[in-house]
Design an enzyme around this catalytic site. Structure first.
Site, PDB file in Angstrom:
ATOM      1  N   GLU A 287     115.129  16.796  26.999  1.00 13.45           N
ATOM      2  CA  GLU A 287     113.676  16.566  27.033  1.00 13.45           C
ATOM      3  C   GLU A 287     113.443  15.152  26.519  1.00 13.45           C
ATOM      4  O   GLU A 287     113.665  14.866  25.343  1.00 13.45           O
ATOM      5  CB  GLU A 287     112.957  17.618  26.182  1.00 13.45           C
ATOM      6  CG  GLU A 287     113.094  19.035  26.740  1.00 13.45           C
ATOM      7  CD  GLU A 287     112.625  19.149  28.193  1.00 13.45           C
ATOM      8  OE1 GLU A 287     111.616  18.522  28.563  1.00 13.45           O
ATOM      9  OE2 GLU A 287     113.283  19.865  28.973  1.00 13.45           O
ATOM     10  N   CYS A 321     105.658  12.286  22.690  1.00 17.07           N
ATOM     11  CA  CYS A 321     106.137  12.078  24.055  1.00 17.07           C
ATOM     12  C   CYS A 321     105.002  12.304  25.044  1.00 17.07           C
ATOM     13  O   CYS A 321     105.005  11.777  26.143  1.00 17.07           O
ATOM     14  CB  CYS A 321     107.292  13.008  24.347  1.00 17.07           C
ATOM     15  SG  CYS A 321     106.883  14.719  24.032  1.00 17.07           S
TER      16      CYS A 321
HETATM   17  P1  NAD Z   1     116.483   9.113  19.847  1.00 13.83           P
HETATM   18  O1  NAD Z   1     116.982   9.331  21.223  1.00 13.83           O
HETATM   19  O2  NAD Z   1     116.653   7.787  19.238  1.00 13.83           O
HETATM   20  O3  NAD Z   1     117.173  10.151  18.850  1.00 13.83           O
HETATM   21  C1  NAD Z   1     117.130  11.544  19.061  1.00 13.83           C
HETATM   22  C2  NAD Z   1     118.318  12.194  18.379  1.00 13.83           C
HETATM   23  O4  NAD Z   1     119.506  11.772  19.029  1.00 13.83           O
HETATM   24  C3  NAD Z   1     118.495  11.830  16.915  1.00 13.83           C
HETATM   25  O5  NAD Z   1     118.860  12.981  16.193  1.00 13.83           O
HETATM   26  C4  NAD Z   1     119.626  10.826  16.955  1.00 13.83           C
HETATM   27  O6  NAD Z   1     120.361  10.787  15.762  1.00 13.83           O
HETATM   28  C5  NAD Z   1     120.472  11.368  18.076  1.00 13.83           C
HETATM   29  N1  NAD Z   1     121.379  10.407  18.720  1.00 13.83           N
HETATM   30  C6  NAD Z   1     121.264   9.060  18.804  1.00 13.83           C
HETATM   31  N2  NAD Z   1     122.287   8.545  19.500  1.00 13.83           N
HETATM   32  C7  NAD Z   1     123.081   9.570  19.878  1.00 13.83           C
HETATM   33  C8  NAD Z   1     124.271   9.671  20.636  1.00 13.83           C
HETATM   34  N3  NAD Z   1     124.881   8.602  21.156  1.00 13.83           N
HETATM   35  N4  NAD Z   1     124.805  10.893  20.851  1.00 13.83           N
HETATM   36  C9  NAD Z   1     124.208  12.000  20.347  1.00 13.83           C
HETATM   37  N5  NAD Z   1     123.069  11.958  19.616  1.00 13.83           N
HETATM   38  C10 NAD Z   1     122.504  10.766  19.387  1.00 13.83           C
HETATM   39  O7  NAD Z   1     114.944   9.554  19.876  1.00 13.83           O
HETATM   40  P2  NAD Z   1     113.886   9.512  18.668  1.00 13.83           P
HETATM   41  O8  NAD Z   1     113.518   8.108  18.394  1.00 13.83           O
HETATM   42  O9  NAD Z   1     114.358  10.366  17.546  1.00 13.83           O
HETATM   43  O10 NAD Z   1     112.663  10.285  19.337  1.00 13.83           O
HETATM   44  C11 NAD Z   1     111.713   9.676  20.137  1.00 13.83           C
HETATM   45  C12 NAD Z   1     111.962   9.961  21.589  1.00 13.83           C
HETATM   46  O11 NAD Z   1     111.955  11.369  21.817  1.00 13.83           O
HETATM   47  C13 NAD Z   1     110.870   9.413  22.498  1.00 13.83           C
HETATM   48  O12 NAD Z   1     111.455   8.851  23.641  1.00 13.83           O
HETATM   49  C14 NAD Z   1     110.068  10.653  22.866  1.00 13.83           C
HETATM   50  O13 NAD Z   1     109.338  10.542  24.069  1.00 13.83           O
HETATM   51  C15 NAD Z   1     111.121  11.689  22.934  1.00 13.83           C
HETATM   52  N6  NAD Z   1     110.560  13.034  22.789  1.00 13.83           N
HETATM   53  C16 NAD Z   1     110.510  13.837  23.893  1.00 13.83           C
HETATM   54  C17 NAD Z   1     109.945  15.099  23.803  1.00 13.83           C
HETATM   55  C18 NAD Z   1     109.889  16.010  24.991  1.00 13.83           C
HETATM   56  O14 NAD Z   1     109.665  17.204  24.812  1.00 13.83           O
HETATM   57  N7  NAD Z   1     110.081  15.520  26.192  1.00 13.83           N
HETATM   58  C19 NAD Z   1     109.444  15.533  22.584  1.00 13.83           C
HETATM   59  C20 NAD Z   1     109.520  14.680  21.472  1.00 13.83           C
HETATM   60  C21 NAD Z   1     110.098  13.431  21.587  1.00 13.83           C
END
Ligand code: NAD
Length: 515
Positions: A287, A321
């Site tokens: 997501e 998001c």
């Molecule tokens: P992010 O992608 O930076 O991090 C999300 C998670 O992924 C964190 O726990 C992070 O530690 C982990 N992560 C980072 N690199 C990784 C890797 N290489 N392998 C595995 N895990 C890894 O996102 P964020 O800044 O925490 O959140 C914001 C983003 O989330 C925005 O783009 C937002 O739109 C999206 N979001 C989407 C929804 C939805 O339902 N579509 C809901 C909430 C947030």
């Protein structure tokens, strides 16, 4: 099982003196617990590590809210073992028993509602009502999945066939990895963790680095609710290290991820590669981000449209998001609408989240830097109409910002900024509005303000987003009411909080006995 049918939890707005005072007290009590350290939880055991993750208050980054242990590869391996061990019994629990544990967890969240809200205010800078919505959604996910799980316990109907006894039933997948973002640190982590667990899977959960304390609270609650050791393992750590390790691991059966497009695509790629010893194709649920648009035409109730725009664009500082980051306005409505949007935005108060302003701080220094660099870019691509600067105070405060005259293909009209920045695009008519709205690589939420039936019906068919709203704000999907998930590069459209969500974590087995 006797239980009330699911209904979404009402969201507290703190208008009553009682709720207001309770929140003030919760904030004081939570503040008194600042600085505590939260170890990992692996197979029910508390495990500490040499290194720690420190979580600070974005309204005042000098303040440490708490810290957690920081998992490395050895801890990830131990958590995988613990989860698979727990799976050998959890998968065989009667569904009613599993559901009861979740219902109890929801009840504990409800009892600790104000306290959980206070942690959210301090750890990630939500104002009180935004924090209340996060906690209410966590309670909703927990109850909704506990009850939805019951409908799979008797299997699926199959067509009778002469001379044979046929049946089809559901079994869980095994052990999965949950990787969560910081923006709904309780609700999203809870939903992604408890859905697979509800139907008999076990998980290793890696919360976002910025919100390890709120995540630790969820694990306290699951323990108190009686979730058996190892069913949910708490593994804070660095995403690109321990997260990436868990994703590629041959013993990981599924990955439930919410976060950015960039990381989601990396996970998709890594999970698709068969690791040595791996005997399944991993299921991957992603997501991701959005570039969500609100269309307003000349027949709309412009006062309501202006209010919905401001709520959708600037609620929780635009760090949703689902946030409106493009406002697409039909020419004839433009001047009147924009006058009201600008006026309302000018009146927004930005300040420390504990004071319950309209907007709190951005989540982190990194978030602030990203948003400010997009604001700088916006000044080259369009006309800054409002805001556009960092505000006084020690926190990551950025003024709500509006750009007008934004070309539909400008970067600020195409890339997810994830902050309080609204790009306004003027179009000649409704046809053009719909075309511009669909012209991004995302497809998460969208909205239309119009009084014309045929336009709403056309948008119903042609506006290609997972969650579409007419004549209201485009944020705040409710569990069970608006199943949530996006199209195109916004993700795999798992529809969290939807009637089919749990099927993602089940596989169907068909058994035939010849008589
Ligand atoms: P992010 O992608 O930076 O991090 C999300 C998670 O992924 C964190 O726990 C992070 O530690 C982990 N992560 C980072 N690199 C990784 C890797 N290489 N392998 C595995 N895990 C890894 O996102 P964020 O800044 O925490 O959140 C914001 C983003 O989330 C925005 O783009 C937002 O739109 C999206 N979001 C989407 C929804 C939805 O339902 N579509 C809901 C909430 C947030």
């Amino acid at each position: 099982m006797t239980t009330e049918p699911y209904r979404p939890e009402p969201i507290e707005t703190f208008q009553s003196k009682e709720a207001f005072e309770a929140m003030r007290q919760a904030l004081a009590e939570v503040r008194a617990q600042f600085g505590r350290h939260y170890p990992l939880i692996i197979g029910g055991e508390r495990v500490d590590t040499k290194e720690a993750i420190t979580s600070t208050n974005p309204s005042n980054p000098a303040e440490v809210v708490g810290s957690s242990a920081k998992a490395g590869i050895a801890e990830a391996d131990a958590a995988l073992d613990a989860a698979w061990r727990a799976f050998t019994t959890w998968r065989d629990w009667p569904q009613e028993h599993r559901s009861r544990v979740l219902l109890k967890a929801a009840q504990i969240m409800k009892r600790r509602q104000r306290e959980l809200e206070a942690w959210l205010v301090y750890e990630i800078g939500k104002n009180w009502t935004e924090a209340a919505a996060d906690v209410a959604e966590a309670i909703d996910f927990t109850r909704y999945y506990a009850l939805s799980a019951l409908k799979y316990k008797d299997g699926a109907p199959v067509v009778p066939y002469p001379g044979e006894d046929n049946e089809a039933f559901y079994i869980p997948l095994g052990m999965g990895v949950v990787i969560a973002p910081w923006n709904f640190p309780l609700a999203i982590l809870t939903g992604m963790t408890l859905a697979p667990i509800a139907v008999g899977n076990c998980v290793v959960a890696k919360p976002a680095e910025d919100t390890v304390v709120v995540a630790a609270k969820l694990f306290e609650i699951l323990e108190e609710a009686g979730l058996p050791p190892g069913v949910a393992n708490f593994l804070p750590g660095v995403g690109s290290e321990v997260g990436a390790y868990l994703v590629q691991h041959p013993r990981t059966r599924f990955i439930n991820f919410t976060g950015s497009l960039e990381v989601g695509l990396k996970i998709n790629e890594a999970a698709a590669r068969l690791s040595p010893g791996q005997v399944w194709i991993k299921r991957v649920f992603l997501e991701l981000g959005g570039k969500d648009a609100l269309i307003v035409d000349e027949t709309a109730d412009l006062a309501a449209a202006a209010q919905a725009t401001v709520q959708s664009a600037f609620g929780f500082q635009g760090q949703k998001c689902s946030a409106a980051s493009r406002l697409i306005v039909v020419d004839k409505a433009y001047d009147l609408l924009m006058e009201q949007v600008l006026h309302r935005t000018e009146g927004l108060i930005v300040g420390p989240a504990e004071e319950n302003p309209d907007l709190g701080p951005l989540a982190s220094a990194q978030q602030e830097q990203t948003v400010l660099s997009y604001i700088q870019l916006g000044q080259q691509e369009a006309r800054l109409a409002l805001g556009g600067r960092k505000l006084e105070g020690g926190g990551y405060f950025v003024a709500p910002t509006i750009f007008e005259g934004v070309p539909p293909h400008a970067r600020i009209a195409q890339e997810e900024i994830f902050g309080p920045v609204l790009s306004v695009i003027r179009v000649p008519d409704f046809d053009a509005a719909l075309e511009v709205a669909n012209d991004t690589r995302y497809g998460l939420t969208g909205g239309v303000f119009s009084r014309k039936r045929e336009r709403l019906e056309r948008a119903r068919r042609e506006f290609h987003v997972g969650n579409l709203y007419f004549n209201r704000k485009i944020t705040g999907a409710l569990v069970g009411v608006q199943p949530f998930g996006g199209f195109n590069l916004s993700g795999t459209d798992t529809k969290a909080g939807g009637p089919d969500y749990l099927l993602n974590f089940l596989q169907m087995k068909s058994v035939t006995e010849r008589f």
